[in-house]
Enzyme design. Structure first.
Site, PDB file in Angstrom:
ATOM      1  N   GLY A 122       0.582   6.169  -0.641  1.00 37.97           N
ATOM      2  CA  GLY A 122       0.440   4.834  -0.427  1.00 37.97           C
ATOM      3  C   GLY A 122      -0.753   4.574   0.616  1.00 37.97           C
ATOM      4  O   GLY A 122      -1.219   5.402   1.260  1.00 37.97           O
ATOM      5  N   PHE A 123      -0.664   3.126   0.619  1.00 41.46           N
ATOM      6  CA  PHE A 123      -1.623   2.857   1.715  1.00 41.46           C
ATOM      7  C   PHE A 123      -1.180   3.281   3.325  1.00 41.46           C
ATOM      8  O   PHE A 123      -2.000   3.984   3.873  1.00 41.46           O
ATOM      9  CB  PHE A 123      -1.646   1.237   1.906  1.00 41.46           C
ATOM     10  N   ILE A 124      -0.109   3.218   3.647  1.00 38.49           N
ATOM     11  CA  ILE A 124       0.231   3.610   5.081  1.00 38.49           C
ATOM     12  C   ILE A 124       0.425   5.259   4.896  1.00 38.49           C
ATOM     13  O   ILE A 124       0.038   5.697   5.932  1.00 38.49           O
ATOM     14  CB  ILE A 124       1.686   2.870   5.671  1.00 38.49           C
ATOM     15  N   ASP A 149       4.802  11.659  -3.955  1.00 38.32           N
ATOM     16  CA  ASP A 149       4.430  10.547  -4.266  1.00 38.32           C
ATOM     17  C   ASP A 149       4.581  10.312  -5.665  1.00 38.32           C
ATOM     18  O   ASP A 149       4.207  11.238  -6.345  1.00 38.32           O
ATOM     19  CB  ASP A 149       3.132   9.911  -3.942  1.00 38.32           C
ATOM     20  N   GLY A 166       1.329   4.111  -5.285  1.00 38.21           N
ATOM     21  CA  GLY A 166       0.388   4.721  -4.624  1.00 38.21           C
ATOM     22  C   GLY A 166      -0.542   5.264  -5.326  1.00 38.21           C
ATOM     23  O   GLY A 166      -0.462   4.788  -6.662  1.00 38.21           O
ATOM     24  N   LEU A 170       8.633   6.999   3.702  1.00 35.10           N
ATOM     25  CA  LEU A 170       7.657   5.774   3.355  1.00 35.10           C
ATOM     26  C   LEU A 170       7.962   5.554   1.962  1.00 35.10           C
ATOM     27  O   LEU A 170       7.648   4.478   1.625  1.00 35.10           O
ATOM     28  CB  LEU A 170       6.387   6.008   3.591  1.00 35.10           C
ATOM     29  N   THR A 227      14.833   1.964  -5.982  1.00 33.85           N
ATOM     30  CA  THR A 227      14.021   2.824  -5.552  1.00 33.85           C
ATOM     31  C   THR A 227      14.349   2.871  -3.941  1.00 33.85           C
ATOM     32  O   THR A 227      14.534   3.938  -3.157  1.00 33.85           O
ATOM     33  CB  THR A 227      12.478   2.252  -5.526  1.00 33.85           C
ATOM     34  N   TYR A 258      15.242  -7.214  -1.214  1.00 36.53           N
ATOM     35  CA  TYR A 258      14.265  -6.022  -0.603  1.00 36.53           C
ATOM     36  C   TYR A 258      14.861  -5.909   0.901  1.00 36.53           C
ATOM     37  O   TYR A 258      15.224  -4.722   1.345  1.00 36.53           O
ATOM     38  CB  TYR A 258      13.033  -6.753  -0.557  1.00 36.53           C
ATOM     39  N   LYS A 271      16.690  -2.572   2.280  1.00 33.53           N
ATOM     40  CA  LYS A 271      16.279  -1.886   3.519  1.00 33.53           C
ATOM     41  C   LYS A 271      17.257  -1.795   4.637  1.00 33.53           C
ATOM     42  O   LYS A 271      17.350  -0.842   5.131  1.00 33.53           O
ATOM     43  CB  LYS A 271      14.964  -2.535   3.911  1.00 33.53           C
TER      44      LYS A 271
END
Ligand code: UDP
Length: 328
Positions: free
Chosen positions: A10-12, A31, A36, A76, A95, A149, A153
């Site tokens: 992914g990005f981060i 991943d 991603g 992540l 997820t 979301y 989390k």
């Protein structure tokens, strides 16, 4: 150190991989490429200290083996982006909750440290800014998809902290505020790459609502550095940390700034939340972190200000637009 990064493509995750390798660590990523991409890790694929596995966290034998090989796990892997969350709430909840449950259970068996990346979304629509880690979470009703979301989390955070309290598993909970930089995709609704691309193409810049809502942006390299430093600091175990910057800007001001920095001819359009997301959509009016706790524990000083963050995204988007116009 050997680190497993779930969501490493992914990005981060891809920036964290880079950062850990730069500091002499060995990185395994896991991943499923749901959000991603292989492009994010192309430049790392042949590095001797980088190993990637394309699979889901929910594949127990695969995840167990990777956890066994690692000293620390950066978790992540998660559903990402408000657009996706509104569109696919089942996927978001499953997820986030199942993934974290699996990682914590397996990490506990092998007694491995887990760094959980949560989100500033958990503060919800609280107007009491700046948010400190012990602020109340103010979420909306369950029939408004957006809050699933934050809620999923928050459950992840509760579970991680429960593993620490009840079973002594070393965990660190981090709440990432709006992170931006090269390789972030606008596909899932993220505002900064979306505005930059619109400005570069002279397309209308789409400001949702009245644009009075505000955010604070952090460069992804500063986030990667913070995650790494926290993982190396004993005093961070069992605690929750905001990772962000306190340079606040309204979304309308952001649109104007990006238009100016690009030198764009774009119009700025105000789009209602209903049109942008769904009927009755609730946004977070302000999202500003209190970052005094993380500053007490590690040497945390975001090195990139907002102009530098925007510039890094402009440079990246310019290159990729040039590339796609040449290859198209
Ligand atoms: N936003 C916007 N136009 C866009 C995308 C997003 O005005 O094309 C707004 C969005 O409504 C929110 C802010 O920008 O108020 C940040 O959105 P993003 O999805 O990047 O992150 P969030 O902070 O909502 O998680």
């Amino acid at each position: 150190m050997k680190a497993l990064i779930t969501g490493g493509a992914g990005f981060i995750g891809s920036h964290l991989s880079e950062h850990l390798i730069k500091h002499g660590n060995k990185v395994f990523i896991l991943d499923d490429l749901s959000t991603g991409t292989i492009e994010n890790i192309l430049h790392l694929k042949n590095h001797p200290n980088f190993h990637y596995t394309i699979d889901t966290v929910m594949n127990i034998p695969v995840t167990t083996k990777l956890i066994e090989q690692s000293d620390v796990i950066f978790h992540l892997a998660a559903a990402v982006g408000v657009k996706l969350i509104v569109k696919s709430p089942v996927r978001t909840i499953e997820t986030n909750v199942k993934g974290t449950e699996t990682i914590l259970k397996l990490a506990e068996k092998k007694r491995k440290k887990v760094i959980l990346t949560s989100t500033s979304e958990v503060y919800g629509k609280s107007g009491k800014v700046p948010f400190t880690e012990d602020s109340d979470l103010v979420l909306g009703p369950t029939h408004k998809g957006r809050w699933s979301y934050a809620c999923s989390k928050a459950i992840d955070e509760f579970l991680a902290l429960a593993y620490w309290r009840e079973k002594g598993l070393p965990v660190i909970v981090t709440r990432l505020f709006n992170t931006a930089g090269p390789r972030q995709s606008g596909r899932y609704g993220m505002v900064l790459p979306t505005f930059v691309r619109q400005a570069l193409l002279d397309h209308p810049i789409t400001v949702f609502g009245e644009g009075t809502q505000s955010r604070c942006f952090t460069h992804v390299s500063d986030v990667a550095n913070a995650l790494y430093q926290l993982s190396q600091t004993e005093a961070s175990i069992g605690r929750v940390f905001n990772i962000g910057s306190d340079e606040e800007i309204s979304i309308l001001e952001l649109a104007k700034k990006i238009k100016h920095l690009v030198g764009s001819q774009s119009r700025i359009d105000l789009i209602s939340y209903e049109e942008a997301y769904e009927e009755g959509f609730e946004d977070m009016p302000r999202r500003v972190p209190d970052i005094s706790l993380i500053k007490q524990i590690i040497d945390y000083h975001p090195r990139n200000n907002l102009n530098q963050i925007i510039q890094s995204v402009i440079d990246y988007e310019r290159l990729s637009l040039n590339f796609s116009s040449k290859s198209g």
